[in-house]
Design a protein around this motif. Sequence first.
Motif, PDB file in Angstrom:
ATOM      1  N   VAL A 192      -9.454  -1.293   3.416  1.00 43.29           N
ATOM      2  CA  VAL A 192      -8.539  -0.207   3.074  1.00 43.29           C
ATOM      3  C   VAL A 192      -8.402   0.750   4.256  1.00 43.29           C
ATOM      4  N   GLU A 243     -10.336   1.672  -5.834  1.00 43.30           N
ATOM      5  CA  GLU A 243      -9.128   1.523  -6.636  1.00 43.30           C
ATOM      6  C   GLU A 243      -8.024   0.850  -5.840  1.00 43.30           C
ATOM      7  N   LEU A 244      -7.863   1.264  -4.590  1.00 44.62           N
ATOM      8  CA  LEU A 244      -6.832   0.661  -3.748  1.00 44.62           C
ATOM      9  C   LEU A 244      -7.151  -0.799  -3.455  1.00 44.62           C
ATOM     10  N   PHE A 301       2.573   1.672  -3.393  1.00 47.48           N
ATOM     11  CA  PHE A 301       1.631   2.083  -4.428  1.00 47.48           C
ATOM     12  C   PHE A 301       1.299   3.563  -4.315  1.00 47.48           C
ATOM     13  N   LEU A 302       0.956   4.014  -3.109  1.00 51.69           N
ATOM     14  CA  LEU A 302       0.580   5.414  -2.928  1.00 51.69           C
ATOM     15  C   LEU A 302       1.758   6.350  -3.189  1.00 51.69           C
ATOM     16  N   LEU A 334       0.831  -1.201   0.000  1.00 52.71           N
ATOM     17  CA  LEU A 334       0.000   0.000   0.000  1.00 52.71           C
ATOM     18  C   LEU A 334       0.866   1.252   0.000  1.00 52.71           C
ATOM     19  N   ARG A 391     -11.019   4.323  -2.497  1.00 54.97           N
ATOM     20  CA  ARG A 391     -10.863   3.083  -1.732  1.00 54.97           C
ATOM     21  C   ARG A 391     -11.040   1.871  -2.632  1.00 54.97           C
ATOM     22  N   GLN A 401      -6.149  -2.626  -6.649  1.00 48.57           N
ATOM     23  CA  GLN A 401      -4.729  -2.599  -6.996  1.00 48.57           C
ATOM     24  C   GLN A 401      -3.842  -3.247  -5.936  1.00 48.57           C
ATOM     25  N   VAL A 402      -4.164  -3.059  -4.680  1.00 47.69           N
ATOM     26  CA  VAL A 402      -3.310  -3.555  -3.594  1.00 47.69           C
ATOM     27  C   VAL A 402      -3.785  -4.914  -3.093  1.00 47.69           C
ATOM     28  N   PHE A 448      -6.496   8.331  -4.856  1.00 46.09           N
ATOM     29  CA  PHE A 448      -7.037   7.025  -5.213  1.00 46.09           C
ATOM     30  C   PHE A 448      -8.268   6.748  -4.370  1.00 46.09           C
ATOM     31  N   TYR A 478      -7.699   8.467  -0.730  1.00 51.27           N
ATOM     32  CA  TYR A 478      -6.430   8.774  -0.076  1.00 51.27           C
ATOM     33  C   TYR A 478      -5.386   9.200  -1.111  1.00 51.27           C
TER      34      TYR A 478
END
Length: 229
Positions: free
Chosen positions: A196, A179-180, A166-167, A163, A177, A183-184, A175, A225
């Motif tokens: 998340v 999307e995260l 990625f951020l 995480l 929640r 992706q994560v 991004f 976030y």
Amino acid sequence: MSRILLVEDDPGVRRGVVMGLTRLGHDLEAVGDGWDALDSVATDPPDVVVLDLMIPGLNGIDVCRRIRTMSTLPIVILSARDHDLDILQGFEAGADDYCVKPASAEVIDARIRAVLRRAAPSSTNDRPLPEVGVFGDLEIDRESLRVRKAGNDIPLTPTELRLLLFLSAQLDRVFSRQELLEQVWEHNFYGEVRLVDACVTRLRSKIETDPGSPGHIQTVRGFGYRFSP
């Protein structure tokens, strides 16, 4: 083939999970007690721990915390408790994912494979990035996958590290929640964005000088976030 330690005291659930995951190609060891789980992790560490919360001897939250004092191996909580507080406590204890019972073997398998991929994270940005990102007293080393604050190493779980990578790879980009989550966590469905929020809370407690007023992982109200340098 992944070696999985299943910690589940219900004989029926334990038998079903063992049969299902074995059919999907995993090697299972199953125990029904928290102390037995810790002994197994200490003597012959698995690739992943799948952990129920309501187990005898030592509850799942305490087992998770104690594992985190000795290892960063992936932990997936498998529990019938689905309140936000339960999920937050799981992540605060160091879990990488949280799966609510009843769950099929295929769903559990997907979570296991995802946390194993997250255990060896890589940059998610196509643009070239410096090997070490320095943000005030926070250092993120993408080559060695180490994070330091004020010169001290910060132990992160695989999910927390992914995480953060990625951020921080796309500074100031917001991004959602969802999307995260995709992706994560690699969850391609809605309804579990609580994961998340819980992980962000724990990550902030480790990397932020003041987690209550974060300088790096910032909430954009109504959107999601972003990572601010």
